[in-house]
Scaffold this motif. Structure first.
Motif, PDB file in Angstrom:
ATOM      1  N   GLN A 734       0.857  -1.189   0.000  1.00 26.58           N
ATOM      2  CA  GLN A 734       0.000   0.000   0.000  1.00 26.58           C
ATOM      3  C   GLN A 734       0.889   1.234   0.000  1.00 26.58           C
ATOM      4  O   GLN A 734       1.905   1.289   0.703  1.00 26.58           O
ATOM      5  N   LYS A 735       0.509   2.234  -0.754  1.00 26.06           N
ATOM      6  CA  LYS A 735       1.244   3.496  -0.755  1.00 26.06           C
ATOM      7  C   LYS A 735       0.576   4.466   0.226  1.00 26.06           C
ATOM      8  O   LYS A 735      -0.625   4.673   0.185  1.00 26.06           O
ATOM      9  N   LEU A 736       1.398   5.069   1.090  1.00 31.87           N
ATOM     10  CA  LEU A 736       0.937   6.074   2.043  1.00 31.87           C
ATOM     11  C   LEU A 736       1.486   7.433   1.613  1.00 31.87           C
ATOM     12  O   LEU A 736       2.704   7.651   1.628  1.00 31.87           O
ATOM     13  N   VAL A 737       0.586   8.325   1.234  1.00 29.63           N
ATOM     14  CA  VAL A 737       0.983   9.670   0.803  1.00 29.63           C
ATOM     15  C   VAL A 737       0.810  10.627   1.979  1.00 29.63           C
ATOM     16  O   VAL A 737      -0.287  10.781   2.512  1.00 29.63           O
ATOM     17  N   ILE A 738       1.905  11.254   2.376  1.00 29.93           N
ATOM     18  CA  ILE A 738       1.905  12.180   3.517  1.00 29.93           C
ATOM     19  C   ILE A 738       2.142  13.591   3.014  1.00 29.93           C
ATOM     20  O   ILE A 738       3.071  13.835   2.222  1.00 29.93           O
ATOM     21  N   LYS A 739       1.294  14.528   3.468  1.00 32.82           N
ATOM     22  CA  LYS A 739       1.469  15.941   3.135  1.00 32.82           C
ATOM     23  C   LYS A 739       1.953  16.680   4.375  1.00 32.82           C
ATOM     24  O   LYS A 739       1.326  16.619   5.428  1.00 32.82           O
ATOM     25  N   LEU A 740       3.074  17.371   4.227  1.00 33.16           N
ATOM     26  CA  LEU A 740       3.657  18.157   5.313  1.00 33.16           C
ATOM     27  C   LEU A 740       3.460  19.643   5.003  1.00 33.16           C
ATOM     28  O   LEU A 740       4.068  20.166   4.062  1.00 33.16           O
ATOM     29  N   GLU A 741       2.604  20.302   5.800  1.00 33.84           N
ATOM     30  CA  GLU A 741       2.323  21.718   5.581  1.00 33.84           C
ATOM     31  C   GLU A 741       3.021  22.556   6.649  1.00 33.84           C
ATOM     32  O   GLU A 741       2.912  22.280   7.845  1.00 33.84           O
ATOM     33  N   ASN A 742       3.769  23.552   6.206  1.00 33.42           N
ATOM     34  CA  ASN A 742       4.467  24.448   7.134  1.00 33.42           C
ATOM     35  C   ASN A 742       3.486  25.535   7.580  1.00 33.42           C
ATOM     36  O   ASN A 742       3.233  26.500   6.874  1.00 33.42           O
ATOM     37  N   THR A 743       2.920  25.356   8.789  1.00 31.15           N
ATOM     38  CA  THR A 743       1.928  26.319   9.297  1.00 31.15           C
ATOM     39  C   THR A 743       2.558  27.409  10.155  1.00 31.15           C
ATOM     40  O   THR A 743       1.842  28.265  10.681  1.00 31.15           O
ATOM     41  N   GLY A 744       3.883  27.378  10.308  1.00 26.92           N
ATOM     42  CA  GLY A 744       4.554  28.392  11.120  1.00 26.92           C
ATOM     43  C   GLY A 744       4.955  29.603  10.310  1.00 26.92           C
ATOM     44  O   GLY A 744       4.483  29.831   9.186  1.00 26.92           O
ATOM     45  N   THR A 745       5.858  30.367  10.901  1.00 26.56           N
ATOM     46  CA  THR A 745       6.345  31.596  10.249  1.00 26.56           C
ATOM     47  C   THR A 745       7.793  31.480   9.803  1.00 26.56           C
ATOM     48  O   THR A 745       8.324  32.417   9.217  1.00 26.56           O
ATOM     49  N   GLU A 746       8.415  30.344  10.098  1.00 24.74           N
ATOM     50  CA  GLU A 746       9.813  30.142   9.716  1.00 24.74           C
ATOM     51  C   GLU A 746       9.899  29.055   8.645  1.00 24.74           C
ATOM     52  O   GLU A 746       9.088  28.122   8.631  1.00 24.74           O
ATOM     53  N   PRO A 747      10.865  29.130   7.724  1.00 31.15           N
ATOM     54  CA  PRO A 747      11.000  28.112   6.665  1.00 31.15           C
ATOM     55  C   PRO A 747      11.518  26.793   7.234  1.00 31.15           C
ATOM     56  O   PRO A 747      12.288  26.765   8.191  1.00 31.15           O
ATOM     57  N   LEU A 748      11.063  25.702   6.620  1.00 29.96           N
ATOM     58  CA  LEU A 748      11.547  24.375   6.981  1.00 29.96           C
ATOM     59  C   LEU A 748      12.824  24.116   6.192  1.00 29.96           C
ATOM     60  O   LEU A 748      12.827  24.116   4.964  1.00 29.96           O
ATOM     61  N   PRO A 781      14.192  24.430   0.875  1.00 33.35           N
ATOM     62  CA  PRO A 781      13.458  24.843   2.078  1.00 33.35           C
ATOM     63  C   PRO A 781      11.975  25.083   1.776  1.00 33.35           C
ATOM     64  O   PRO A 781      11.625  25.610   0.722  1.00 33.35           O
ATOM     65  N   LEU A 782      11.157  24.683   2.725  1.00 34.63           N
ATOM     66  CA  LEU A 782       9.706  24.807   2.575  1.00 34.63           C
ATOM     67  C   LEU A 782       9.258  26.085   3.282  1.00 34.63           C
ATOM     68  O   LEU A 782       9.359  26.216   4.493  1.00 34.63           O
ATOM     69  N   LYS A 783       8.778  27.020   2.492  1.00 35.79           N
ATOM     70  CA  LYS A 783       8.386  28.317   3.034  1.00 35.79           C
ATOM     71  C   LYS A 783       7.067  28.199   3.812  1.00 35.79           C
ATOM     72  O   LYS A 783       6.306  27.247   3.614  1.00 35.79           O
ATOM     73  N   ALA A 788       4.721  20.052   1.351  1.00 37.40           N
ATOM     74  CA  ALA A 788       5.614  19.066   0.734  1.00 37.40           C
ATOM     75  C   ALA A 788       4.940  17.697   0.789  1.00 37.40           C
ATOM     76  O   ALA A 788       4.267  17.358   1.770  1.00 37.40           O
ATOM     77  N   THR A 789       5.120  16.910  -0.288  1.00 41.13           N
ATOM     78  CA  THR A 789       4.500  15.584  -0.383  1.00 41.13           C
ATOM     79  C   THR A 789       5.560  14.518  -0.181  1.00 41.13           C
ATOM     80  O   THR A 789       6.662  14.604  -0.739  1.00 41.13           O
ATOM     81  N   PHE A 790       5.201  13.471   0.557  1.00 41.45           N
ATOM     82  CA  PHE A 790       6.135  12.422   0.925  1.00 41.45           C
ATOM     83  C   PHE A 790       5.403  11.094   0.813  1.00 41.45           C
ATOM     84  O   PHE A 790       4.297  10.930   1.359  1.00 41.45           O
ATOM     85  N   TYR A 864      12.593  17.808  12.302  1.00 44.18           N
ATOM     86  CA  TYR A 864      12.720  18.919  11.371  1.00 44.18           C
ATOM     87  C   TYR A 864      13.120  20.178  12.125  1.00 44.18           C
ATOM     88  O   TYR A 864      12.941  20.304  13.335  1.00 44.18           O
ATOM     89  N   SER A 865      13.665  21.117  11.380  1.00 45.20           N
ATOM     90  CA  SER A 865      14.102  22.362  11.987  1.00 45.20           C
ATOM     91  C   SER A 865      14.214  23.432  10.914  1.00 45.20           C
ATOM     92  O   SER A 865      14.066  23.156   9.712  1.00 45.20           O
ATOM     93  N   GLY A 866      14.506  24.645  11.382  1.00 44.57           N
ATOM     94  CA  GLY A 866      14.640  25.777  10.473  1.00 44.57           C
ATOM     95  C   GLY A 866      14.566  27.080  11.228  1.00 44.57           C
ATOM     96  O   GLY A 866      14.184  27.130  12.398  1.00 44.57           O
ATOM     97  N   GLY A 867      14.904  28.173  10.582  1.00 43.12           N
ATOM     98  CA  GLY A 867      14.814  29.490  11.187  1.00 43.12           C
ATOM     99  C   GLY A 867      15.839  29.705  12.281  1.00 43.12           C
ATOM    100  O   GLY A 867      16.850  28.996  12.389  1.00 43.12           O
ATOM    101  N   PRO A 868      15.608  30.715  13.159  1.00 43.24           N
ATOM    102  CA  PRO A 868      16.569  31.025  14.228  1.00 43.24           C
ATOM    103  C   PRO A 868      16.771  29.868  15.193  1.00 43.24           C
ATOM    104  O   PRO A 868      17.857  29.695  15.731  1.00 43.24           O
TER     105      PRO A 868
END
Length: 1028
Positions: A734-748, A781-783, A788-790, A864-868
């Motif tokens: 089975q294929k599992l499609v995961i969507k990662l949405e950056n809901t913050g204010t800093e880029p991933l 980087p994800l703004k 992003a799709t995984f 995951y991480s990003g920003g300051p």
């Protein structure tokens, strides 16, 4: 005739002063008048020339003429000097000014020794005329010589005083000594026999007392004592009680002046010298317990007055002891009490005695004098006189340490300021006096004083006083004061209010705050008194404060260094006791987790509503220091007497750093409050300080699979934020499609993915979860706001082998598993045999239930991480929980081999059982498809090339480094089984469900079968073809 008004400020030492009245003539501005009056009052004593005596002056700017008529009774009540102040800017007005001055002198003319007129503003010839009784000044600012003029004026008074003293002491009128009288006595002595012995003694006694007064004013204290003693003896013999009381009071005053040179009136008085006697002589003359003087009859002249009192001084026990002073005061007051018209004299004597007792620290006796003073009837007093009387009583009670009694009379004075009979009530004066009563009732205006231990004072009286303050401030037209006092009442007296009183007070408070909201500002009164704010930290009552950690998917984690996550590199030492000690102190208040800049943070309060009605709290938020913090206001409604109720306050830190939760803000009944945690008694908290790290991106995860109600319980720190579920047949993918949405204010900027199978006893074959990380890394980087799709591949391959009891069931049903021709496979549908299955199968046979599904649980971990925050070495974790129900597809019930025509090949015989409820097709590489009905078992023969296992790589891995021989053999079988399975390529398909999968033989090949499938190491003979 009685005295019109008492002088409540009198004290014993006032008996030695000369009374000078300072009054304006005509119209003089009050400001200018009192400016000159203060300059005159500075000259309150002078030394008499050619003598060590000191003359003391008492100034008054207002003195009732009625009181002046009692000057013969006590000479310090007699106005002996008059200083008039006037303005005159024209010589034409001068005659009128002089006339007014003479008219003013006539008011006190009978007793005046001398007078002066200070004229301001007049210029010309008139000012050049030399006059001793008039002084001219151009303006109020140019009057430097006033003090000198006043001194000259006092010297003239002293000369007149001395002459009168000598004149009285050396009266040559024979036996005709004048009878001194008080105003109300004059009509009583009309028609008396003036030649009687009784009358003469009365005259002698009164004159002795009068001469004693003059000696005391002239600074001759010891002489006055002798005269007072003699007067007491004479007046006592004729029962002249009023004047006997005056003689005793004079004796007390002279003794007080001797014992207490600093004075008893609470104001500074210079050290005095009396006559030629020094302190040493005074000490010798003072004998504790001394009684009245013993007088030698030969010392008296025929008229009863001797000019030379030196003999009496030498033979007298002059000064009263401190104890005798009080006894004589009591006696004098008892004599005054016999006369209705002597009420003022009696009252003033009580006041003087109290001041002396205050110096002696004899509070209980002083209270008796004051209690007597309260009940002295002075007739009809004006409201102003009543206020003055009660205020002085309050001050005197304060002097002797009776604080609550003092507060009582001051409150009475306050109520008198707004009596119904007053046309214009003095609410400001009332309010000021009420404020002064607070300490006496153990009240203060600072609510912090009520957080210290048990409640002090009578709550009922305190509440009454606070209500009066509220009403007075409202009548003053100051609603802010009313709100502050009513808030103070509700906050500090909450435990003592009844349910109905709580409703009444809160209703009144809401009425006030509708016009003037309550604030946290300090209110400053006109007299400079500051009213601190009153925070409502009991509305509601807060029992505990707990700072909450961020949700598991938002918590920050620190990248571990080489030395460890929490290891500091500031010190070269592994352990330091100083560092350890400091760390222990910090841990008392600092929280062991972090908040993140820009994320919503929560603080939980357990609150309690003590009110008997619903409590509405508005605009509730956090008070913080350290970083810029935006609190999100909350509103709540607590039911009546709610018990502990959880309230969560939220906010967003806008800058990184260390944040301290100082308290919380509320708005209740229209009053805004800033409640500090340090002022909350009995508060439980897990700490108030937390570190805010720089901002990190926030990921929100969604998947193509439905959410699951099954919640995984992973290890600490890996809490699963989302759970999904899927049902698969064994061997299905089975294929599992995961969507990662950056809901913050800093880029991933960085992303790591890992998986972990959490709970399964089943053996998995092949890659259970697989993905290509490069697919998602290419999207970084994800703004903020981007997705992003995984893709993750799920492949379930459990053991396809069947247990022995299942084989037994199949054999019982007549299926032959040996000797069957390959060209004619046998098909037989087995009968249901539910009754033949064991009731309690052993552990190894639990998998025999063909319809039993199995579960697999796994977690996908995202770091995951990003920003300051990424620059500071922080990251976040996100976990997706997978719950997979694995349904059985096919089973290999038996595996065997048959030789083929070529020695390099053989036939693999597989007995395959369809455990599903659907028709199923089995396929293999280079082989025909086999159709199996539901619950049907058939044999499939597959011709395969034998395998050279020697060419396979040796099994490797850390877990095999210390494995025994059996474990090595098992691992070797797995490698060989994988190689065989990859060549067979056996699969299944359910056409009705459009589902398909793989059937693996990895777990069903035993050692014997593997040996038959292995290519022989030595080959001989001729290759040929087998012909049937």
């Amino acid at each position: 005739m009685k005295m019109s008004a008492p002088d409540y400020m009198q004290c014993a030492e006032d008996h030695q002063t000369l009374l000078v009245v300072v009054q304006p003539v005509g119209i003089v501005p009050d400001e200018q008048f009192f400016k000159i009056y203060k300059q005159i009052c500075v000259v309150n004593q002078i030394s008499i020339r050619d003598s060590q005596r000191v003359l003391y002056i008492r100034y008054r700017h207002h003195y009732p003429p009625d009181n002046n008529e009692w000057g013969d009774f006590q000479t310090h009540r007699k106005v002996v000097g008059l200083i008039s102040i006037t303005e005159c800017y024209s010589s034409k007005d001068w005659p009128q000014t002089c006339e007014k001055f003479h008219m003013q002198k006539e008011v006190y003319g009978a007793t005046l020794y001398d007078s002066r007129l200070f004229v301001f503003g007049l210029q010309g010839e008139i000012t050049d005329q030399p006059r001793t009784d008039v002084a001219f000044y151009l303006s109020y600012d140019e009057c430097n010589t006033i003090a000198k003029k006043v001194e000259d004026f006092i010297e003239s008074l002293s000369i007149v005083l001395e002459s009168k003293r000598l004149d009285r002491a050396t009266d040559k009128s024979g036996d005709k000594i004048p009878l001194l009288c008080v105003p109300f006595e004059k009509k009583d002595f009309v028609g008396l026999d003036t030649d009687s012995r009784h009358y003469k003694k009365r005259c002698q006694g009164r004159m002795r007392k009068h001469v004693g007064d003059l000696c005391l004013q002239a600074g001759m204290v010891q002489d006055s004592l002798v005269h007072y003693h003699m007067a007491v003896e004479l007046l006592r013999s004729v029962n002249d009680f009023l004047w006997l009381g005056a003689a005793l009071e004079g004796l007390c005053s002279a003794s007080v002046i001797h014992h207490y040179p600093g004075g008893t009136g609470g104001k500074y008085r210079a050290s005095r010298s009396y006559g030629n006697s020094g302190p040493a002589e005074a000490g010798k003359r003072h004998r504790p317990g001394a009684q009245e003087v013993l007088i030698d009859p030969g010392a008296l002249t025929t008229n009863g007055i001797s000019a030379d009192t030196s003999t009496e001084i030498g033979r007298a026990k002059n000064c009263l002891s401190p104890e005798d002073i009080i006894e004589k005061y009591k006696e004098a007051i008892s004599y005054y009490g016999k006369y209705k018209n002597a009420g003022v004299i009696e009252l003033e004597a009580c006041v003087k005695a109290v001041r002396v007792l205050a110096i002696q620290k004899r509070s209980m006796e002083a209270s008796e004098f004051l209690q007597n003073a309260v009940y002295i009837n002075l007739g009809q007093l004006s409201e102003e006189e009543k206020i003055q009387r009660y205020s002085i009583l309050s001050e005197l009670y304060e002097c002797i340490g009776f604080h609550r009694k003092s507060a009582f009379f001051k409150r009475v004075a306050a109520m008198q300021c707004v009596a119904p009979t007053i046309q214009e009530p003095g609410w400001r004066a009332c309010y000021k006096l009420l404020l002064e009563t607070l300490p006496g009732y153990s009240l203060s205006l600072d609510p912090q004083d009520f957080n210290k231990g048990t409640h002090r004072g009578w709550a009922a009286v305190q509440m009454r006083l606070l209500h009066e303050l509220v009403y007075a401030s409202r009548r003053m037209g100051n609603p802010a004061l009313s709100v502050r006092h009513l808030s103070f009442l509700l906050q500090t007296m909450l435990d003592f209010l009844s349910d109905q009183e709580k409703k009444d007070v809160t209703q009144s408070l809401e009425n006030y705050t509708s016009k003037c909201p309550g604030t946290m500002e300090v209110l400053t009164l006109p007299d400079g008194l500051k009213l601190p704010p009153v925070p409502f930290n009991k509305l509601p009552i807060v029992r505990s404060v707990k700072l909450l950690n961020l949700p598991a998917n938002l918590r920050p984690w620190k990248v571990k260094s080489v030395l460890g996550q929490n290891m500091t590199t500031k010190s070269p030492f592994i352990y330091s006791p100083i560092i350890a000690h400091n760390r222990g102190e910090n841990q008392q208040k600092k929280i062991d987790f972090q908040w993140v800049q820009g994320d919503v943070c929560e603080v939980q309060l357990m609150v309690y509503n003590p009110m008997p009605f619903e409590l509405r709290v508005e605009n509730m938020g956090l008070l913080t220091t350290g970083v810029d913090f935006e609190f999100l206001p909350a509103a709540l409604s607590l039911p009546a007497e709610s018990g502990l109720y959880p309230v969560t306050l939220v906010g967003v830190p806008r800058t990184p750093g260390q944040i301290i939760i100082d308290g919380y803000h509320t708005s209740v009944f229209g009053v805004s409050s800033d409640c500090l945690l340090e002022n909350l008694p009995g508060l439980k908290t897990n700490g108030c300080t937390v570190e805010v790290i720089p901002a990190l991106p926030r990921l929100q995860l969604t998947s193509s699979l439905p959410r699951s109600a099954h919640v995984l319980q992973p290890s600490l720190g890996n809490e699963v934020s989302t759970n999904v579920a899927v049902q698969l047949y064994n061997g299905e993918s089975q294929k599992l499609v995961i969507k990662l949405e950056n809901t913050g204010t800093e880029p991933l900027e960085t992303l790591e993915v890992a998986s972990k199978t959490t709970s399964t006893k089943e053996k998995l074959y092949g890659d259970f979860l697989s993905w290509n990380i490069e697919d998602v890394l290419s999207q970084l980087p994800l703004k903020p706001g981007k997705i992003a799709t995984f893709t993750v591949n799920i492949k379930v391959k459990l053991d396809f082998s069947c247990q022995e009891n299942l084989l037994q069931d199949l054999n019982d049903d007549g299926i032959s598993v040996t000797g069957l021709p390959l060209s004619s496979p046998f098909r037989q549908i087995p009968k249901p045999r539910a009754d033949t299955k064991p009731i309690n199968p052993p552990e190894s046979s639990k998998g025999s239930d063909l319809s039993q599904s199995k579960t697999l649980d796994a977690i996908l971990n995202f770091k995951y991480s990003g920003g300051p925050g990424h620059e500071e070495g922080y990251y976040r974790k996100l976990a997706l929980g997978l719950h997979i129900e694995v349904e059985p597809s096919v089973f290999f019930t038996r595996v065997s081999t048959l030789p083929a025509t070529s020695i390099r090949q053989c036939h693999l015989l597989l007995d395959i059982f369809n455990s599903t409820e659907h028709e199923l097709t089995i396929s293999a590489k280079n082989n025909e498809d086999l159709v199996l009905h539901a619950a049907e078992c058939q044999r499939m023969a597959i011709q395969v090339d034998k395998f050279n296992f020697d060419n396979l790589p040796e099994p490797q891995g850390e877990r095999l480094l210390f494995a025994n021989q059996k474990q090595l053999e098992e691992e070797k079988q797995l490698v060989q089984g994988f190689e065989i399975n990859s060549k067979l390529d056996i699969g299944w398909k359910i056409p009705s469900l459009k589902r398909q999968g793989e059937a693996s033989v990895e777990g069903v090949l035993n050692q014997l079968v593997l040996e038959h499938l292995q290519l022989a190491p030595l080959q001989w003979g001729e290759y040929g073809t087998l012909v049937h």
